[in-house]
Design a protein around this motif. Sequence first.
Motif, short mmCIF file in Angstrom:
data_model
loop_
_atom_site.label_atom_id
_atom_site.label_comp_id
_atom_site.label_asym_id
_atom_site.label_seq_id
_atom_site.Cartn_x
_atom_site.Cartn_y
_atom_site.Cartn_z
N PHE A 134 37.87 42.26 59.92
CA PHE A 134 36.80 41.63 59.14
C PHE A 134 37.26 40.27 58.62
O PHE A 134 38.45 40.06 58.35
N LYS B 124 32.69 40.68 61.83
CA LYS B 124 33.55 41.85 62.00
C LYS B 124 33.75 42.12 63.49
O LYS B 124 32.90 41.79 64.32
N TYR C 202 35.81 38.12 55.30
CA TYR C 202 34.89 38.03 54.18
C TYR C 202 34.99 36.64 53.57
O TYR C 202 36.03 35.98 53.65
N GLU D 235 31.74 48.32 56.82
CA GLU D 235 31.65 47.14 55.98
C GLU D 235 31.55 47.54 54.53
O GLU D 235 30.79 48.44 54.17
N GLN D 236 32.27 46.87 53.68
CA GLN D 236 32.19 47.11 52.25
C GLN D 236 31.25 46.07 51.63
O GLN D 236 31.30 44.89 51.95
N ILE E 82 40.03 49.44 53.44
CA ILE E 82 40.23 48.15 54.10
C ILE E 82 41.35 47.44 53.35
O ILE E 82 41.38 47.43 52.13
N PHE F 270 38.77 35.69 53.19
CA PHE F 270 39.69 36.81 53.23
C PHE F 270 39.60 37.52 54.59
O PHE F 270 38.52 37.90 55.01
N TYR G 62 38.71 47.29 43.02
CA TYR G 62 39.78 46.34 43.28
C TYR G 62 39.99 45.45 42.06
O TYR G 62 39.07 45.25 41.27
N GLY H 288 45.97 34.06 44.32
CA GLY H 288 47.17 34.12 45.13
C GLY H 288 47.59 35.52 45.55
O GLY H 288 48.52 35.67 46.35
N LEU H 289 46.91 36.53 45.02
CA LEU H 289 47.26 37.92 45.36
C LEU H 289 46.17 38.61 46.15
O LEU H 289 46.35 39.76 46.59
N GLY H 290 45.02 37.99 46.29
CA GLY H 290 43.92 38.58 47.04
C GLY H 290 43.32 39.76 46.30
O GLY H 290 43.33 39.82 45.07
N LEU H 291 42.80 40.71 47.06
CA LEU H 291 42.21 41.92 46.51
C LEU H 291 43.21 43.06 46.63
O LEU H 291 43.72 43.31 47.72
N GLN I 76 33.94 34.28 49.96
CA GLN I 76 33.48 34.26 48.57
C GLN I 76 33.19 32.82 48.19
O GLN I 76 34.11 32.02 47.96
N PHE J 88 43.13 43.96 52.52
CA PHE J 88 42.78 42.54 52.49
C PHE J 88 44.03 41.66 52.49
O PHE J 88 45.06 42.01 51.90
N GLY J 89 43.90 40.50 53.12
CA GLY J 89 44.91 39.47 52.98
C GLY J 89 44.77 38.80 51.61
O GLY J 89 43.86 39.11 50.84
N LYS J 90 45.67 37.86 51.35
CA LYS J 90 45.69 37.23 50.04
C LYS J 90 44.68 36.10 49.90
O LYS J 90 44.52 35.54 48.82
N GLY J 91 44.02 35.76 50.97
CA GLY J 91 42.95 34.78 50.89
C GLY J 91 43.41 33.37 51.21
O GLY J 91 44.58 33.01 51.01
N LEU K 20 30.35 39.67 53.77
CA LEU K 20 30.90 39.75 55.11
C LEU K 20 30.50 38.52 55.93
O LEU K 20 29.33 38.14 55.95
N PHE L 176 30.05 44.37 48.10
CA PHE L 176 30.69 44.11 46.81
C PHE L 176 29.69 43.79 45.71
O PHE L 176 28.64 43.19 45.94
N GLY L 177 30.08 44.17 44.50
CA GLY L 177 29.35 43.74 43.32
C GLY L 177 29.79 42.35 42.89
O GLY L 177 30.69 41.76 43.50
N PRO L 178 29.18 41.82 41.83
CA PRO L 178 29.47 40.46 41.39
C PRO L 178 30.79 40.31 40.66
O PRO L 178 31.26 39.20 40.46
N HIS M 282 29.14 36.71 45.11
CA HIS M 282 29.77 37.94 45.55
C HIS M 282 30.60 37.70 46.80
O HIS M 282 30.32 36.79 47.59
N LEU M 283 31.57 38.53 47.00
CA LEU M 283 32.27 38.59 48.27
C LEU M 283 31.29 39.13 49.31
O LEU M 283 30.60 40.12 49.06
N GLU N 150 36.47 30.77 49.36
CA GLU N 150 37.71 31.47 49.65
C GLU N 150 37.43 32.49 50.75
O GLU N 150 36.42 33.20 50.71
#
Lengths: 114, 114
Positions: A34, A49, A36, B102-103, A102, A90, B35, B40-43, A38, A104-107, A46, B105-107, A43-44, A88
């Motif tokens: 995936f 995918k 994603y 697929e996830q 799932i 991800f 999450y 710098g740390l992502g999710l 932001q 996630f990478g650090k973005g 998609l 997300f909320g705000p 919101h984050l 950003e």
Amino acid sequence: AQSVSQHNHHVILSEAASLELGCNYSYGGTVNLFWYVQYPGQHLQLLLKYFSGDPLVKGIKGFEAEFIKSKFSFNLRKPSVQWSDTAEYFCAVRVVNRDDKIIFGKGTRLHILP
Amino acid sequence: DVKVTQSSRYLVKRTGEKVFLECVQDMDHENMFWYRQDPGLGLRLIYFSYDVKMKEKGDIPEGYSVSREKKERFSLILESASTNQTSMYLCASSETSGSSYEQYFGPGTRLTVT
């Protein structure tokens, strides 16, 4: 441990430049992949995918990504970026038949100059 | 459209307080996730739940607990808030079968612990 690596933490481009954001994962089995995004204050959501089939996946807003199994990579591309692509990004991986988590990478923070 | 709502956008609490973050989804998804997102740390996954009253620890569960009494609602609890729990907290939900994991997300809730 399973991980997702995004090579660039912060990318700055001018409008109309081409974009490629790198993503590598460490798991050797079957994966779902995936990207994603932001946008500022949103919101984050998609972007695209990959589950199976054609390794070149097209997403929203002109983005695409290519799954290269031999390189454990899923790089995101866009031929010509716009100021509105500032966001950003991800990369994320789900290991098939393990669970529904799932990872996630650090973005990568992308900043497009007008 | 899938909708994931979180009880607060911004929250300020004092060290040692018990904090409840609520998340509600309206798409009858089996899976729900909490999450935290830090620059710098992502999710990073705190806890997830794949069914009512079921929960599993994520990567950083220390200092947190969760509750899922109804399918649509997943609560994150900080038993005794500390300053290192100042962060953005994101809730997400997903289906457990079919072609999409697929996830959604909320705000987010931006929590500040002083």
